[in-house]
Structure formats: structure tokens, C-alpha cells
Scaffold this motif. Sequence first.
Motif, PDB file in Angstrom:
ATOM      1  N   SER A 152       6.328   8.494   0.510  1.00 31.73           N
ATOM      2  CA  SER A 152       7.467   7.759   1.063  1.00 31.73           C
ATOM      3  C   SER A 152       8.243   7.011  -0.011  1.00 31.73           C
ATOM      4  O   SER A 152       9.402   6.643   0.181  1.00 31.73           O
ATOM      5  N   GLY A 153       7.583   6.782  -1.145  1.00 32.34           N
ATOM      6  CA  GLY A 153       8.221   6.039  -2.224  1.00 32.34           C
ATOM      7  C   GLY A 153       8.189   4.538  -2.031  1.00 32.34           C
ATOM      8  O   GLY A 153       8.685   3.778  -2.876  1.00 32.34           O
ATOM      9  N   GLN A 154       7.598   4.097  -0.923  1.00 30.85           N
ATOM     10  CA  GLN A 154       7.483   2.671  -0.646  1.00 30.85           C
ATOM     11  C   GLN A 154       6.162   2.120  -1.183  1.00 30.85           C
ATOM     12  O   GLN A 154       5.202   2.868  -1.366  1.00 30.85           O
ATOM     13  N   PRO A 155       6.090   0.819  -1.447  1.00 29.95           N
ATOM     14  CA  PRO A 155       4.827   0.227  -1.909  1.00 29.95           C
ATOM     15  C   PRO A 155       3.698   0.462  -0.904  1.00 29.95           C
ATOM     16  O   PRO A 155       3.913   0.389   0.312  1.00 29.95           O
ATOM     17  N   VAL A 156       2.529   0.753  -1.406  1.00 29.25           N
ATOM     18  CA  VAL A 156       1.349   1.014  -0.579  1.00 29.25           C
ATOM     19  C   VAL A 156       0.315  -0.072  -0.877  1.00 29.25           C
ATOM     20  O   VAL A 156      -0.036  -0.301  -2.042  1.00 29.25           O
ATOM     21  N   ARG A 157      -0.170  -0.729   0.174  1.00 34.68           N
ATOM     22  CA  ARG A 157      -1.164  -1.783  -0.013  1.00 34.68           C
ATOM     23  C   ARG A 157      -2.568  -1.228   0.244  1.00 34.68           C
ATOM     24  O   ARG A 157      -2.863  -0.751   1.341  1.00 34.68           O
ATOM     25  N   LEU A 158      -3.394  -1.281  -0.790  1.00 28.87           N
ATOM     26  CA  LEU A 158      -4.775  -0.829  -0.696  1.00 28.87           C
ATOM     27  C   LEU A 158      -5.695  -2.034  -0.675  1.00 28.87           C
ATOM     28  O   LEU A 158      -5.560  -2.943  -1.513  1.00 28.87           O
ATOM     29  N   THR A 159      -6.627  -2.046   0.252  1.00 29.73           N
ATOM     30  CA  THR A 159      -7.665  -3.073   0.268  1.00 29.73           C
ATOM     31  C   THR A 159      -8.919  -2.454  -0.311  1.00 29.73           C
ATOM     32  O   THR A 159      -9.375  -1.401   0.154  1.00 29.73           O
ATOM     33  N   VAL A 160      -9.475  -3.093  -1.359  1.00 32.34           N
ATOM     34  CA  VAL A 160     -10.647  -2.529  -2.034  1.00 32.34           C
ATOM     35  C   VAL A 160     -11.755  -3.564  -2.146  1.00 32.34           C
ATOM     36  O   VAL A 160     -11.499  -4.776  -2.154  1.00 32.34           O
ATOM     37  N   LEU A 161     -12.987  -3.042  -2.247  1.00 35.40           N
ATOM     38  CA  LEU A 161     -14.151  -3.856  -2.587  1.00 35.40           C
ATOM     39  C   LEU A 161     -14.551  -3.498  -3.999  1.00 35.40           C
ATOM     40  O   LEU A 161     -14.628  -2.314  -4.352  1.00 35.40           O
ATOM     41  N   ARG A 162     -14.833  -4.520  -4.812  1.00 36.71           N
ATOM     42  CA  ARG A 162     -15.122  -4.276  -6.231  1.00 36.71           C
ATOM     43  C   ARG A 162     -16.395  -4.982  -6.680  1.00 36.71           C
ATOM     44  O   ARG A 162     -16.618  -6.153  -6.360  1.00 36.71           O
ATOM     45  N   GLY A 163     -17.185  -4.231  -7.467  1.00 35.32           N
ATOM     46  CA  GLY A 163     -18.333  -4.811  -8.144  1.00 35.32           C
ATOM     47  C   GLY A 163     -19.464  -5.192  -7.226  1.00 35.32           C
ATOM     48  O   GLY A 163     -19.361  -5.152  -5.987  1.00 35.32           O
ATOM     49  N   PRO A 164     -20.608  -5.573  -7.817  1.00 38.96           N
ATOM     50  CA  PRO A 164     -21.775  -5.978  -7.019  1.00 38.96           C
ATOM     51  C   PRO A 164     -21.487  -7.167  -6.109  1.00 38.96           C
ATOM     52  O   PRO A 164     -22.147  -7.340  -5.084  1.00 38.96           O
ATOM     53  N   GLU A 165     -20.504  -7.981  -6.483  1.00 34.09           N
ATOM     54  CA  GLU A 165     -20.169  -9.150  -5.648  1.00 34.09           C
ATOM     55  C   GLU A 165     -19.359  -8.753  -4.425  1.00 34.09           C
ATOM     56  O   GLU A 165     -19.109  -9.578  -3.547  1.00 34.09           O
ATOM     57  N   ARG A 166     -18.920  -7.455  -4.391  1.00 33.91           N
ATOM     58  CA  ARG A 166     -18.108  -6.948  -3.294  1.00 33.91           C
ATOM     59  C   ARG A 166     -16.854  -7.792  -3.099  1.00 33.91           C
ATOM     60  O   ARG A 166     -16.460  -8.161  -1.983  1.00 33.91           O
ATOM     61  N   GLN A 167     -16.202  -8.110  -4.245  1.00 36.17           N
ATOM     62  CA  GLN A 167     -14.967  -8.869  -4.224  1.00 36.17           C
ATOM     63  C   GLN A 167     -13.893  -8.079  -3.480  1.00 36.17           C
ATOM     64  O   GLN A 167     -13.659  -6.912  -3.755  1.00 36.17           O
ATOM     65  N   LYS A 168     -13.212  -8.726  -2.531  1.00 37.41           N
ATOM     66  CA  LYS A 168     -12.189  -8.066  -1.740  1.00 37.41           C
ATOM     67  C   LYS A 168     -10.829  -8.336  -2.365  1.00 37.41           C
ATOM     68  O   LYS A 168     -10.422  -9.490  -2.564  1.00 37.41           O
ATOM     69  N   LEU A 169     -10.118  -7.234  -2.678  1.00 38.06           N
ATOM     70  CA  LEU A 169      -8.834  -7.355  -3.358  1.00 38.06           C
ATOM     71  C   LEU A 169      -7.766  -6.573  -2.625  1.00 38.06           C
ATOM     72  O   LEU A 169      -8.041  -5.543  -2.010  1.00 38.06           O
ATOM     73  N   GLU A 170      -6.530  -7.074  -2.706  1.00 36.05           N
ATOM     74  CA  GLU A 170      -5.378  -6.359  -2.184  1.00 36.05           C
ATOM     75  C   GLU A 170      -4.559  -5.865  -3.385  1.00 36.05           C
ATOM     76  O   GLU A 170      -4.123  -6.678  -4.214  1.00 36.05           O
ATOM     77  N   ILE A 171      -4.400  -4.550  -3.481  1.00 29.48           N
ATOM     78  CA  ILE A 171      -3.687  -3.958  -4.615  1.00 29.48           C
ATOM     79  C   ILE A 171      -2.502  -3.156  -4.085  1.00 29.48           C
ATOM     80  O   ILE A 171      -2.665  -2.301  -3.213  1.00 29.48           O
ATOM     81  N   VAL A 172      -1.339  -3.441  -4.633  1.00 31.50           N
ATOM     82  CA  VAL A 172      -0.117  -2.776  -4.178  1.00 31.50           C
ATOM     83  C   VAL A 172       0.338  -1.773  -5.248  1.00 31.50           C
ATOM     84  O   VAL A 172       0.498  -2.126  -6.419  1.00 31.50           O
ATOM     85  N   VAL A 173       0.510  -0.521  -4.836  1.00 27.82           N
ATOM     86  CA  VAL A 173       0.933   0.528  -5.760  1.00 27.82           C
ATOM     87  C   VAL A 173       2.137   1.262  -5.160  1.00 27.82           C
ATOM     88  O   VAL A 173       2.278   1.354  -3.945  1.00 27.82           O
TER      89      VAL A 173
END
Length: 434
Positions: A183-204
Motif C-alpha cells: 500500500s505504500g503506507q506506514p505499517v506498525r509491527l508489534t514485536v517481542l524482543r530478547g529474553p525479557e520479552r520487551q514489547k516494542l512498536e516498530i513502524v516501517v
Amino acid sequence: MQRHLMRKIHRFFLALALVFATVGLASPAQDLFDQASFYLEFYYNGPASTDLKELTAQYQKSLDTACANQKEACSYDTAVSVIQRMISDLGDGHTYYQSPEALGRFRQNSRGQAPSGTLRIGVEHRPIPGSRDRLVVDVVEGGPADQAGLQYGDRIVALGGKALSGYASDSEVVQALSQMVQSGQPVRLTVLRGPERQKLEIVVTGREINLARLPSLKMRPDGVAVLRIPDFLAEGQVGQRVHELVRQAQAAGARAMVLELRGNNGGSAIEALISMAAFVESPYVAFTDRYNVERNELMVKDGRITVRNKSGAEVTRLNLPSLARWSGPLAVLVNGESASGAEYLASAIQLAKAGVVIGEPTAGVGNTTTRTFGLINGGGLNISYNRAFLPGGNPYPARVTPDIAVPDDLRTLAETGRDLPMEKALEALFPRTQ
């Protein structure tokens, strides 16, 4: 004498091919099969002990059956299916068929320019068993995902705020992500990272990118440089880039290095050899064909790469300015997908005792190289053409057996965020004192 005979044989088969092309007695499928089977029987020099004439005769019968109702109209596609099954029976990962499209992409990657043609974010992700979530297993350096901060091992759990568990299937998840990117529009990905299971919102945001891969360097907070070589395909670029990044790591004061070769399935032997020079002294590999007619010794010494033929004469000499050499602690990560040039490089480091190899046994094609033979349908047949030898005449190991065995467990990475091979590499670089 042997070289003269080989030339006569080549001329004979070329003339024969021209005759068949003119007369057109067979179907397109038969023409393609004849070409592929000749290349296989005449040039194959890999580890398989299969009787190649018997193999091609067996699959000729399969082709006859498949073409029985089509006769002279039997298509290339029918032959491709038979050829793929035939070479699969060899059990040699260095011998395989490439479609015209795949061969085109391969050639683009070899030039270092492989435009995506569509909007991409530059990430590879795999399904996680028992879940709709996706595991990030590769991030293209400089792509939108990399620039946004997405990392290897991130677990994608939501798209645009919608949990992936709410999708009906894995394919629906993949389709939804693809549509959002296109679509060419920003896409928001919710990810879990590392052993701490840090929750992040990443926009690509997707864009057209170059899919050809070059080495990259990441500096960890603990001073460890992680040098990743995704493949050795980009001719004239990979080895040079490795030396540049080693110098960058040294200038940054890196106290140790992890050489990341997991998933590297090879490419140019020359690029692998040049890369060796960043870690071992006077790297060397000799290649010989099935008939010992083409024998070439490749070595890096005194700042240049030299190629010598069977008679010992130098046929190529290329200066390599600004070579670097890493001399600090080194750990090399490999897995079952590390192949060909990655195996050469890991073997050279292991044999020179220049670093510790960690991970899984490699793919097992580390003592041969391939040559691509063009086919009349526009595709290619890649065949194990050369055997590879060490300076003393012994063959390179077919497979690299790690010094420290650690499974590249993607399930554990997905569930806990722990990259077990990387953890073991850091332990090996900085052993704890009792």
C-alpha cells in the motif's frame, strides 16, 4: 594430448547440438532433457557415487511416460519436473536446477544489483509452530526494517494493532503483511524482543530496495563486533567489504568478534578466498575438474590474489589494496544452512586455529564448487564441477564440524528470545574464571 581430446569432444557435441536444433526431431521436453543429462554425465564431479548413465536412463523412461500423450508437443515444463527429480536423487546440494527467473536473480545478485521491483521492507520471517506469530530470521542491511530497528529474533505478534492470533492461517498473516507493505503506507509491527520479552512498536514503510546482500557490522554494547556475511554472491564486492568492516571494528576498539555465517549458502569462491585473508595468513584453495584438465591454484599473499594453472604459470594476478587482518578473539557461527564459500571460510579459520567455530554441522558441500550451464529454456543447471584442495593436497572438509556444538534452535529463539549459538559464542570469547 588430454586438452586436445577435450577440445575435440566439445566441438563434436556442439556440432551435434546444432544438428538436432536444425532438424528438430524431438519434443522441446526431450531436447531439454538431452541437454541436461549430457551436462550431468559429462561434467559432474561431486561426491555422489551414483551411476550417472543409469540415472539418466531411468529418468528418460520417466520422461517418456510423462510425454506419452503429448509426443512432439511435450513442453519444457514437463522436462523440468523430471530433471528436478533426477538431480534430487544425487543428494548433492551443489547440483540443482534454476528456473529462468531464479537464474536471472542469481546473475543480478552476482553483480550486486538486484532491484526488488516491488515495495519491500527487507525482512525474512518464518512461522512459529503452534502460533500465528512470525519470527524474524533475516533483516536486509539498510532496508526499511533495518532502519526502523527490527532485529533478528524479533517475534512479530501484531500488525497495525491486530494480534496475529486473530488471523485464520499463516498464509493469511503473510498476505495481510504483504498488502500493507504494498500500500505504500506506514505499517506498525508489534514485536517481542530478547529474553525479557520487551514489547516494542516498530513502524516501517515499504520501498523498492536492492535485494543483493553485502557484509554488515554491528557493534554490541559489550565491545563485541558482529560481522555478518549473508553470502558471497556479489563479485568484486564481498571480500573488499569484509576487510573494510574489519578495519572499522578495529578502529572502534572492538575487543572480540563474532563472524556470523549462519544461513550463508555461498557464492563466489574468489570472494570467500579474499574474505579468508582477513582472518588467516596466506589463504589457499586449489580447484580441479573431473578430468584434471582445468587445475587452478588460488592464493592470497603479499597483498595480491594469484591464480596459477596446472603448469604453475600465473594466469591472473590482482592487487588487493588495504587488506585488514583480525587478530583478536574470534568466534564463527555456522548452521545447517551454511554452505560452499561459508564452509571454505569456516574451515580455513578452524584449521588455522584462528577462531572457535560454534553451532551446527554445515550443509556438506564445502569441498566442491559449482558451474552453471545454460539450458535452452533459459534456465540453468548448476553442477558440482570442481573439487577443492588444501595446500598439502588434501581435500577441503566436505562439512565443518563445530568445535562447540549448539543447535540453531529457532523454536527456543521464538519462545524465549534467547539466541543459544550467540550466547555460546560470547561465553567462548569471554570464559568465566572459576
